[in-house]
Design an enzyme around this catalytic site. Structure first.
Site, PDB file in Angstrom:
ATOM      1  N   SER A  30       0.824  -1.221   0.000  1.00  0.00           N
ATOM      2  CA  SER A  30       0.000   0.000   0.000  1.00  0.00           C
ATOM      3  C   SER A  30       0.847   1.255   0.000  1.00  0.00           C
ATOM      4  O   SER A  30       1.638   1.484   0.919  1.00  0.00           O
ATOM      5  CB  SER A  30      -0.857   0.084   1.264  1.00  0.00           C
ATOM      6  N   HIS A  61      -3.363   0.786  -4.704  1.00  0.00           N
ATOM      7  CA  HIS A  61      -2.681  -0.297  -5.419  1.00  0.00           C
ATOM      8  C   HIS A  61      -2.989  -0.145  -6.903  1.00  0.00           C
ATOM      9  O   HIS A  61      -4.139  -0.229  -7.323  1.00  0.00           O
ATOM     10  CB  HIS A  61      -3.184  -1.659  -4.946  1.00  0.00           C
ATOM     11  N   HIS A  83      -4.899  -9.617  -2.048  1.00  0.00           N
ATOM     12  CA  HIS A  83      -5.065  -9.934  -0.630  1.00  0.00           C
ATOM     13  C   HIS A  83      -6.096 -11.033  -0.442  1.00  0.00           C
ATOM     14  O   HIS A  83      -7.024 -11.179  -1.237  1.00  0.00           O
ATOM     15  CB  HIS A  83      -5.520  -8.690   0.137  1.00  0.00           C
ATOM     16  N   TYR A  85      -8.189 -10.908   1.976  1.00  0.00           N
ATOM     17  CA  TYR A  85      -9.449 -10.257   2.377  1.00  0.00           C
ATOM     18  C   TYR A  85     -10.290  -9.787   1.193  1.00  0.00           C
ATOM     19  O   TYR A  85     -11.459  -9.478   1.350  1.00  0.00           O
ATOM     20  CB  TYR A  85      -9.209  -9.101   3.364  1.00  0.00           C
ATOM     21  N   GLU A  86      -9.686  -9.733   0.022  1.00  0.00           N
ATOM     22  CA  GLU A  86     -10.474  -9.362  -1.161  1.00  0.00           C
ATOM     23  C   GLU A  86     -11.298 -10.552  -1.659  1.00  0.00           C
ATOM     24  O   GLU A  86     -12.048 -10.418  -2.622  1.00  0.00           O
ATOM     25  CB  GLU A  86      -9.535  -8.887  -2.281  1.00  0.00           C
ATOM     26  N   ALA A 113       2.519  -2.200   4.391  1.00  0.00           N
ATOM     27  CA  ALA A 113       2.188  -1.260   5.454  1.00  0.00           C
ATOM     28  C   ALA A 113       1.698  -2.113   6.620  1.00  0.00           C
ATOM     29  O   ALA A 113       1.001  -3.106   6.410  1.00  0.00           O
ATOM     30  CB  ALA A 113       1.091  -0.313   4.995  1.00  0.00           C
ATOM     31  N   MET A 209      -1.991  -7.393   6.901  1.00  0.00           N
ATOM     32  CA  MET A 209      -2.941  -8.276   6.209  1.00  0.00           C
ATOM     33  C   MET A 209      -2.377  -8.872   4.918  1.00  0.00           C
ATOM     34  O   MET A 209      -3.136  -9.222   4.015  1.00  0.00           O
ATOM     35  CB  MET A 209      -4.210  -7.479   5.883  1.00  0.00           C
ATOM     36  N   SER A 210      -1.069  -8.985   4.839  1.00  0.00           N
ATOM     37  CA  SER A 210      -0.491  -9.515   3.583  1.00  0.00           C
ATOM     38  C   SER A 210       0.778 -10.288   3.912  1.00  0.00           C
ATOM     39  O   SER A 210       0.955 -10.760   5.024  1.00  0.00           O
ATOM     40  CB  SER A 210      -0.165  -8.344   2.650  1.00  0.00           C
ATOM     41  N   ASN A 233       0.933   3.036  11.704  1.00  0.00           N
ATOM     42  CA  ASN A 233       0.085   3.406  12.853  1.00  0.00           C
ATOM     43  C   ASN A 233       0.447   2.513  14.029  1.00  0.00           C
ATOM     44  O   ASN A 233       1.021   1.436  13.842  1.00  0.00           O
ATOM     45  CB  ASN A 233      -1.399   3.194  12.498  1.00  0.00           C
ATOM     46  N   HIS A 244      -7.874   3.709   7.268  1.00  0.00           N
ATOM     47  CA  HIS A 244      -7.034   3.517   6.081  1.00  0.00           C
ATOM     48  C   HIS A 244      -6.390   4.834   5.638  1.00  0.00           C
ATOM     49  O   HIS A 244      -5.276   4.831   5.120  1.00  0.00           O
ATOM     50  CB  HIS A 244      -7.867   2.893   4.955  1.00  0.00           C
TER      51      HIS A 244
HETATM   52  N1  HPA Z   1      -3.409  -3.764  11.283  1.00  0.00           N
HETATM   53  C1  HPA Z   1      -3.414  -4.545  10.183  1.00  0.00           C
HETATM   54  N2  HPA Z   1      -2.967  -4.153   9.013  1.00  0.00           N
HETATM   55  C2  HPA Z   1      -2.455  -2.919   8.921  1.00  0.00           C
HETATM   56  C3  HPA Z   1      -2.421  -2.043  10.014  1.00  0.00           C
HETATM   57  C4  HPA Z   1      -2.927  -2.496  11.270  1.00  0.00           C
HETATM   58  O1  HPA Z   1      -2.930  -1.787  12.290  1.00  0.00           O
HETATM   59  N3  HPA Z   1      -1.864  -0.871   9.586  1.00  0.00           N
HETATM   60  C5  HPA Z   1      -1.561  -1.054   8.256  1.00  0.00           C
HETATM   61  N4  HPA Z   1      -1.928  -2.281   7.860  1.00  0.00           N
END
Ligand code: HPA
Length: 269
Positions: A30, A61, A83, A85-86, A113, A209-210, A233, A244
């Site tokens: 990302s 993306h 991903h 999740y998609e 990320a 998540m990847s 974050n 996001h």
């Molecule tokens: N959790 C999961 N995936 C992420 C996060 C998070 O806090 N930040 C960026 N991708």
């Protein structure tokens, strides 16, 4: 069509398009896809034109494969990944790694990320190891013997040699590169604070998540791996809310260091 037939078909398509003897694959997470714009003598192929390839749906993306020269190396960069999740099967998520291997790549740099568990926004972290919390594994089902064994060793999935080189390069550039364990979840929800407390006890330093499925497939086939997380974050419970947009904004700030670092590392691999 069998998975091997698909891999070979896609490899042949890319070879025909001019993707010749790539040395490294770059999977750009990302907001980190801009690095691919610095590739020289670039051949750019839209994901929609590549046979057997997934479709990229996430904002940030681009959905392009870029082949060419970066830091004197032949690379294939993916601007945008697939991903879990998609709704993609892991076969689709990891297909690009299979194709990179089939094209002859010796190594892959996988970036993402991630939320920091301890580390704060703006940190770059070399992944030392991972915890697979997706409840799934891309190698389930028939084993592709051409790629690797049924029960692959994951002890050095994140190649120590690559990480040592990355650390040396970071130091010489004056960029702080931390190290830590990445815990991979499915998403698309961010985690609950209780989950993050549990992950912390399990030894995780970053959550995302990847990456985990792609690295499993790369390690299975004997590819060397460098994983880099851009911490965007504090993970849930360490800050009041997650969204996001913050991930995108923080990535904007880290990306210059990130690009410089990856380019300099590539020259050393
Ligand atoms: N959790 C999961 N995936 C992420 C996060 C998070 O806090 N930040 C960026 N991708």
């Amino acid at each position: 069509m069998s998975i091997m037939t698909k891999i070979n078909e896609t490899r042949d398509f890319l070879t025909f398009k001019g993707v010749q003897a790539p040395e490294f694959g770059l999977i750009l997470g990302s907001g980190l896809g801009e690095l691919a714009n610095e590739i020289e003598n670039a051949i750019v192929i839209d994901y929609n034109d590549i046979p057997n390839w997934g479709k990229s749906t996430v904002v940030g993306h681009a959905g392009k494969l870029v082949y060419g020269d970066l830091s004197g190396r032949k690379v294939i960069a993916l601007q945008g990944r697939f991903h879990f999740y998609e709704g993609n099967p892991l076969e689709v998520v990891t297909f690009p790694v299979r194709v990179m291997k089939a094209l002859g790549c010796e190594g892959v740099i996988v970036t993402n990320a991630a939320g920091g568990i301890g580390y704060g926004p703006g940190t770059l972290m070399a992944i030392t190891d991972h915890i697979n919390m997706t409840g799934n594994n891309p190698l389930m089902g028939e084993n592709l013997e051409e790629f690797g064994p049924r029960f692959p060793d994951m002890s050095d999935a994140y190649t120590a040699e690559y990480r040592q080189k990355a650390n040396k390069v970071a130091e010489s550039l004056g960029i702080k590169l931390e190290g830590g364990v990445y815990i991979g979840v499915t998403g698309p929800t961010y985690e609950t604070p209780a989950e993050i407390r549990a992950f912390k006890m399990m030894g995780a330093d970053a959550v995302g998540m990847s990456t985990v499925p792609e690295v499993i497939v790369a390690a299975h086939s004997g590819m060397k791996v460098l994983g880099i997380s851009a911490i965007t974050n504090f993970a849930a419970g360490f800050q009041t809310e997650l969204n996001h947009e913050e991930v995108v904004t923080v990535t904007e700030h880290i990306k210059e260091d990130f690009k410089g670092l990856v380019k300099a590392i590539l020259a050393e691999l």
